[in-house]
Design a protein around this motif. Structure first.
Motif, short mmCIF file in Angstrom:
data_model
loop_
_atom_site.label_atom_id
_atom_site.label_comp_id
_atom_site.label_asym_id
_atom_site.label_seq_id
_atom_site.Cartn_x
_atom_site.Cartn_y
_atom_site.Cartn_z
N ILE A 273 0.86 -1.18 0.00
CA ILE A 273 0.00 0.00 0.00
C ILE A 273 0.90 1.23 0.00
O ILE A 273 1.88 1.30 0.75
CB ILE A 273 -0.90 0.02 1.25
CG1 ILE A 273 -1.92 -1.13 1.17
CG2 ILE A 273 -1.63 1.36 1.38
CD1 ILE A 273 -2.58 -1.44 2.48
N GLU A 314 -1.49 -1.03 -4.03
CA GLU A 314 -2.58 -0.08 -4.27
C GLU A 314 -2.28 1.23 -3.55
O GLU A 314 -1.48 1.27 -2.62
CB GLU A 314 -3.93 -0.66 -3.83
CG GLU A 314 -3.99 -1.01 -2.36
CD GLU A 314 -5.25 -1.81 -1.99
OE1 GLU A 314 -6.34 -1.39 -2.39
OE2 GLU A 314 -5.09 -2.86 -1.32
N VAL A 316 -3.60 4.40 -1.29
CA VAL A 316 -4.65 4.91 -0.40
C VAL A 316 -4.37 6.39 -0.18
O VAL A 316 -3.24 6.78 0.10
CB VAL A 316 -4.66 4.16 0.95
CG1 VAL A 316 -5.59 4.85 1.95
CG2 VAL A 316 -5.08 2.71 0.76
N SER A 333 -5.98 4.46 10.10
CA SER A 333 -6.60 5.22 9.02
C SER A 333 -6.94 4.30 7.84
O SER A 333 -8.04 4.37 7.29
CB SER A 333 -5.64 6.34 8.61
OG SER A 333 -6.08 7.00 7.49
N ILE A 334 -6.01 3.42 7.48
CA ILE A 334 -6.27 2.48 6.36
C ILE A 334 -7.41 1.52 6.73
O ILE A 334 -8.20 1.12 5.89
CB ILE A 334 -5.00 1.68 6.01
CG1 ILE A 334 -3.91 2.61 5.49
CG2 ILE A 334 -5.30 0.60 4.96
CD1 ILE A 334 -2.58 1.93 5.21
N GLU A 335 -7.50 1.20 8.02
CA GLU A 335 -8.54 0.26 8.45
C GLU A 335 -9.91 0.92 8.59
O GLU A 335 -10.88 0.26 8.95
CB GLU A 335 -8.13 -0.39 9.79
CG GLU A 335 -6.96 -1.35 9.65
CD GLU A 335 -6.53 -1.96 10.99
OE1 GLU A 335 -6.96 -1.43 12.04
OE2 GLU A 335 -5.76 -2.94 10.97
N GLY A 336 -9.96 2.24 8.35
CA GLY A 336 -11.26 2.91 8.36
C GLY A 336 -11.63 3.55 9.68
O GLY A 336 -12.80 3.75 9.98
N TRP A 354 -4.53 -4.95 9.86
CA TRP A 354 -5.45 -6.07 10.06
C TRP A 354 -4.82 -7.13 10.96
O TRP A 354 -5.05 -8.33 10.80
CB TRP A 354 -5.87 -6.71 8.73
CG TRP A 354 -6.37 -5.72 7.70
CD1 TRP A 354 -5.77 -5.43 6.50
CD2 TRP A 354 -7.54 -4.90 7.74
NE1 TRP A 354 -6.49 -4.48 5.81
CE2 TRP A 354 -7.59 -4.13 6.55
CE3 TRP A 354 -8.57 -4.71 8.68
CZ2 TRP A 354 -8.60 -3.21 6.26
CZ3 TRP A 354 -9.58 -3.79 8.39
CH2 TRP A 354 -9.60 -3.06 7.21
N SER B 15 -11.68 -2.68 -2.40
CA SER B 15 -10.54 -3.08 -1.59
C SER B 15 -10.79 -2.69 -0.13
O SER B 15 -11.24 -1.59 0.16
CB SER B 15 -9.27 -2.38 -2.08
OG SER B 15 -8.26 -2.54 -1.10
N PRO B 16 -10.49 -3.61 0.79
CA PRO B 16 -10.70 -3.28 2.21
C PRO B 16 -9.75 -2.19 2.69
O PRO B 16 -10.04 -1.51 3.67
CB PRO B 16 -10.42 -4.61 2.91
CG PRO B 16 -9.58 -5.40 1.97
CD PRO B 16 -9.98 -4.97 0.58
N ASN B 17 -8.62 -2.03 2.00
CA ASN B 17 -7.61 -1.08 2.47
C ASN B 17 -8.00 0.35 2.11
O ASN B 17 -8.09 0.70 0.94
CB ASN B 17 -6.25 -1.42 1.87
CG ASN B 17 -5.83 -2.83 2.21
OD1 ASN B 17 -6.01 -3.27 3.35
ND2 ASN B 17 -5.33 -3.56 1.23
N GLY B 18 -8.21 1.14 3.11
CA GLY B 18 -8.58 2.54 2.88
C GLY B 18 -9.98 2.70 2.34
O GLY B 18 -10.33 3.73 1.77
N VAL B 20 -13.05 2.97 3.79
CA VAL B 20 -13.91 4.02 4.37
C VAL B 20 -13.46 5.40 3.87
O VAL B 20 -14.27 6.22 3.43
CB VAL B 20 -13.88 3.95 5.91
CG1 VAL B 20 -14.56 5.17 6.51
CG2 VAL B 20 -14.55 2.67 6.38
N LEU B 21 -12.14 5.62 3.89
CA LEU B 21 -11.63 6.91 3.44
C LEU B 21 -12.02 7.18 1.99
O LEU B 21 -12.51 8.25 1.64
CB LEU B 21 -10.10 6.96 3.55
CG LEU B 21 -9.47 7.16 4.92
CD1 LEU B 21 -7.97 7.32 4.77
CD2 LEU B 21 -10.05 8.38 5.61
N GLU B 25 -14.32 10.10 0.64
CA GLU B 25 -13.71 11.08 -0.26
C GLU B 25 -14.56 11.27 -1.51
O GLU B 25 -14.75 12.39 -1.99
CB GLU B 25 -12.28 10.65 -0.64
CG GLU B 25 -11.24 11.22 0.31
CD GLU B 25 -10.01 10.32 0.48
OE1 GLU B 25 -9.83 9.37 -0.31
OE2 GLU B 25 -9.24 10.58 1.42
#
Ligand SMILES: Cc1cc2nc3c(=O)[nH]c(=O)nc-3n(C[C@H](O)[C@H](O)[C@H](O)COP(=O)(O)O)c2cc1C
Lengths: 644, 157
Positions: A273, A314, A316, A333-336, A354, B15-18, B20-21, B25
């Protein structure tokens, strides 16, 4: 992607050579190549219009040349920057190029001439740092010096920024032509522990601020047995005043990707990431493009280079929070979740994203990896000092003549960077202080110009290396105001989870506000000192633990300036408005009236060629008159000083 | 705006990563704020507590629960911009737009913000207008800057 060239999967060394060959044709075409520096800084300076104007001129004259965007070559204060390379000749750098220069520049090129008006310097050879190969370009033109001889470039050794400003960041071929992805191919043919050993030998320490040995971090993550692991590139770069990570992401994204893929191989990670802050849209776009290209060629994805390694990356995008640069907050932050740090241990290398082992590295750290993997740990360790190996990129900014990104061997002195490469303060003013490490760092006084820049020396002087911000300050900067500025930043960015940081920074800010507004009390200095130490010792994460460094270091080196604010109600730099009284010396005033024209509040009284007077009632103390007066007839004193 | 539109946005981010952000956004970009119904719809679709999304929405400066203006003017207050007079640029813009920092003009056209650091420190002070950065901004010329950056966008028009 949009590039022509190799489309099929790169599976072997031979395929990589084909990629490289195509890249060499792009970098050294049999016709002129014009590259416009189009990183964010270049674009802000107007390089978009330059690119268009040059394109129009080429078309108008029917001149066959290749025109490409490039990253930033570092000398941002002289932007827009353009380079021109003709076959068999030295590469010419042009600076301060304006749209109106496009015509004469292209016509000079058509006649095989140098456009003298904007010429900055020449480059006679390209060194490919990854392989050590040297490519001769051609002799320099008679009347133009070498770029490498300019003050700004002379002390530099550009490793992490080796390709910035040189290649088209949207071309994976050009990256390969500079030796890119070779180290990866070699690494994949060998043993992961051998590469980790080289990185340990190189002495590379994390460039994100904490300076943790990278090889050791990789070893720990590699040893954290788990079938799922992550590698995260930290591109949050929240330190105001530092932007080397942006420049690398925008100018040479594949160097970071290659570093990550090598890391994935060494540590057994399948997922990568790149976390980039929201304020860097161009970096996000450039990196996204690079990922897609690498994926298309099979350098990301399943079975990379037929090695059995499967790894993908990927991007973010952050959402505007400085604390998210801290690794555990970044993971949250990445985990929401809100970006709040958590106590360590467990360290992310054991329990990260995770709950899986996660290696977090900074952008600049990762950009160095292909070099170390390619040329060996000893080679890298040959630069720098015993405790701080290699080079570091600094954002040399503020009140300095040549401003931009400089990459120098660790151990180079502050003076060699600020006065040498930077050319000292602009406008012949006196150097007052250098601030390093941003909101977590401190201010070093001008008397310490001989201090070598390495992790230990900076810490000893009360500041830190941090991410490499280096803000130059002259006499016009108020150190109390600087401390207040950084406390405003820290108090605003404190996530609020732990009390010392949340309450302490707010309390310190209150006191600094009071001092800069004229309400300072003698006991304030002791309180500031004590509070700063408590916040430092008791905070949960690095934000709070370092947030008071700007206060402690200015108290240490510039105590008398605090005292002037408190006792004399005087800001020696004339920055704190509430303390400053402007006056006009009637003996020096020639009555030109420039000050009255400049004054936004109509506070300057008087007519014709009579000396002017400032009405203290209407004066907003903005200092506009002081700055414009050609006679230096306007001066300021402290509110509590005699005669004020 | 129906709940479905929000659900579609949520579904696009796999993708689960990021996740929510990136969902917030996109909603923020599209609707210029995070409407309550959007947060509710997203929470339901993601099977997350609404309180978590609310926590995220209020933690990060990119998000806003109130609508932002059509054009975002962000004055950089990084260290170098600060020492080179960013406060004066903000003061002038506040005067010209008739709003204070963080505010949106009555006609919903402009939002004036302070941004942390745009990383263009060698060209300070800088201002970003709808994402593009402008170098060496002077308080005296902020009018022209806005006019040239936003067609038909003179403040007070
Ligand atoms: C408040 C705070 C902010 C940070 N911001 C960043 C950042 O913007 N970029 C970065 O690489 N590291 C940042 N760090 C350091 C990271 O926590 C972490 O140490 C680093 O990313 C590890 O990479 P490295 O070993 O390659 O330096 C920050 C730390 C703290 C405490």
């Amino acid at each position: 992607m949009t590039e022509g060239g190799i489309k099929h999967r790169v599976e072997s060394g031979r395929d990589l050579q084909a990629l490289e060959k195509k890249g060499l044709e792009l970098l050294y075409p049999g016709r002129p190549r014009i590259a416009v520096a189009m990183a964010s800084c270049g674009r802000a300076a107007g390089s978009g219009r330059i690119y268009e104007s040059i394109g129009d001129e080429l078309e108008r004259r029917g001149l066959d040349a290749s025109l490409v965007p490039a990253g930033c070559p570092g000398l941002c204060s002289r932007e827009p920057l353009v380079t021109v390379l003709e076959p068999g000749k030295a590469r010419i750098y042009y600076s301060g190029v304006q749209p109106a220069d496009a015509g004469p520049l292209v016509s000079a090129l058509a006649g095989g001439e140098v456009y003298q008006k904007r010429a900055l310097g020449a480059e006679v050879e390209d060194r490919l740092v990854v392989t050590g190969r040297q490519i001769d370009l051609g002799p320099p033109p008679g009347n133009l010096g070498l770029l490498a001889d300019l003050d700004f470039y002379r002390p530099q050794v550009r490793l992490a920024t080796r390709n910035c400003g040189c290649i088209n960041p949207f071309s994976i071929h050009e990256y390969a032509a500079r030796g890119g992805y070779r180290a990866l191919a070699e690494a994949l043919a060998g043993d992961p522990s051998g590469i980790i050993a080289e990185i340990k030998k190189s002495g590379l320490r994390g460039r994100g601020g904490a300076g943790f040995p990278t090889g050791l971090k990789w070893e720990i993550t590699a040893g954290s047995g788990h079938d799922e692991k992550y590698i995260i590139c930290n591109g949050d770069e929240g330190d105001p005043g530092a932007y080397m990570d942006r420049s690398i992401l925008e100018g040479d994204p594949h160097s970071v990707l290659e570093g990550m893929i090598i890391g994935a191989y060494c540590m057994g990670a399948r997922h990568g990431i790149i976390y980039v802050r929201a304020e860097y849209p161009l970096a996000i776009k450039t990196v996204g493009h690079a990922i897609a290209q690498a994926r298309e060629l099979g350098l990301l994805g399943e079975n990379i280079l037929n090695s059995g390694l499967s790894f993908d990356v990927e991007v973010v995008m952050g959402a505007g929070a400085f604390v998210c640069g801290e690794e555990t907050a970044l993971i949250a932050s990445i985990e929401g979740h809100p970006g709040e740090p958590r106590p360590r241990p467990p360290y992310p290398a054991r329990q990260g994203l995770w709950g899986k082992p996660t290696c977090i590295n900074n952008v600049e750290t990762l950009a160095n990896i292909p070099l170390i993997a390619g040329r060996g740990g000893d080679w890298y360790a040959g630069l720098g000092t015993a405790g701080s190996r290699g080079t570091k990129v600094f954002a040399l900014v503020g009140k300095v003549k040549n401003s931009g990104l400089v990459e120098v061997p660790m151990g180079t002195t502050i003076g060699d960077i600020v006065l040498g490469a930077g050319g000292g303060p602009d406008g012949g003013r006196k150097l007052k202080a250098v601030q390093t490490g941003g909101p977590s760092g401190g201010c070093i006084p001008a008397s310490l110009v001989d201090l070598p820049v390495d992790y230990e020396s900076l810490t000893g002087a009360g500041t830190i290396m941090g991410s490499g911000g280096m803000v130059v300050m002259d006499e016009s900067v108020c150190m109390v105001d600087m401390a207040r500025y950084f406390m405003t930043f820290a108090a605003g960015e404190s996530c609020g989870k732990c009390t010392p940081c949340r309450e302490g920074t707010a309390e310190i800010l209150d006191i600094l506000d009071r001092i800069t507004q004229g309400g300072g009390r003698p006991e304030d200095l002791d309180t500031l000192d004590e509070l700063s130490r408590v916040v430092k010792d008791a905070s949960l994460c690095g934000l709070g633990q370092t947030a008071t460094n700007p206060v402690l270091s200015t108290l240490r080196y510039f105590r008398s300036e605090y005292e002037a604010h408190i006792k004399d109600k005087h800001c020696p730099a004339g920055v704190c408005r509430n303390l400053t009284v402007y006056r006009i010396n009637p003996e020096l005033c020639i009555g030109c009236g420039l000050c009255a024209e400049e004054c936004p509040g109509g506070a300057i009284l008087g007519r014709d060629d009579q000396p002017r007077v400032i009405s203290q009632e209407s004066c907003t103390r903005c200092g506009a008159c002081y700055r414009i007066c050609p006679q230096e007839a306007i001066f300021f004193t402290g509110r509590g000083m005699p005669g004020a | 705006m129906t709940g479905n539109e929000y659900t579609d946005i949520v579904k696009r981010h796999t993708s689960p990563n990021g996740r929510v952000l990136s969902i917030l956004e996109e909603i923020q970009r599209k609707y210029r704020h995070l409407p309550e119904e959007a947060l509710r719809a997203a929470a339901e679709e993601l099977n997350l507590p609404l309180s978590q999304l609310y926590g995220v929405a209020t933690f990060y400066t990119s998000f806003s629960l109130q609508p932002r203006g059509e054009h975002i003017i962000g004055v950089c207050h990084g260290t170098v911009c600060h020492v080179k007079g960013a406060a004066r640029v903000t003061a002038e813009l506040e005067k010209k737009l008739g709003v204070s920092e963080g505010g949106t003009t009555g006609d919903g056209k402009f939002t004036l913000e302070s941004v942390k650091c745009l990383g263009c420190c060698s060209l300070a002070p800088v201002v970003s207008i709808d994402g593009s950065v402008h170098a060496r901004v002077k308080p005296e010329t902020v009018d022209e800057l806005i006019k040239s950056a936003i067609p038909g966008g003179a403040p007070g028009d």
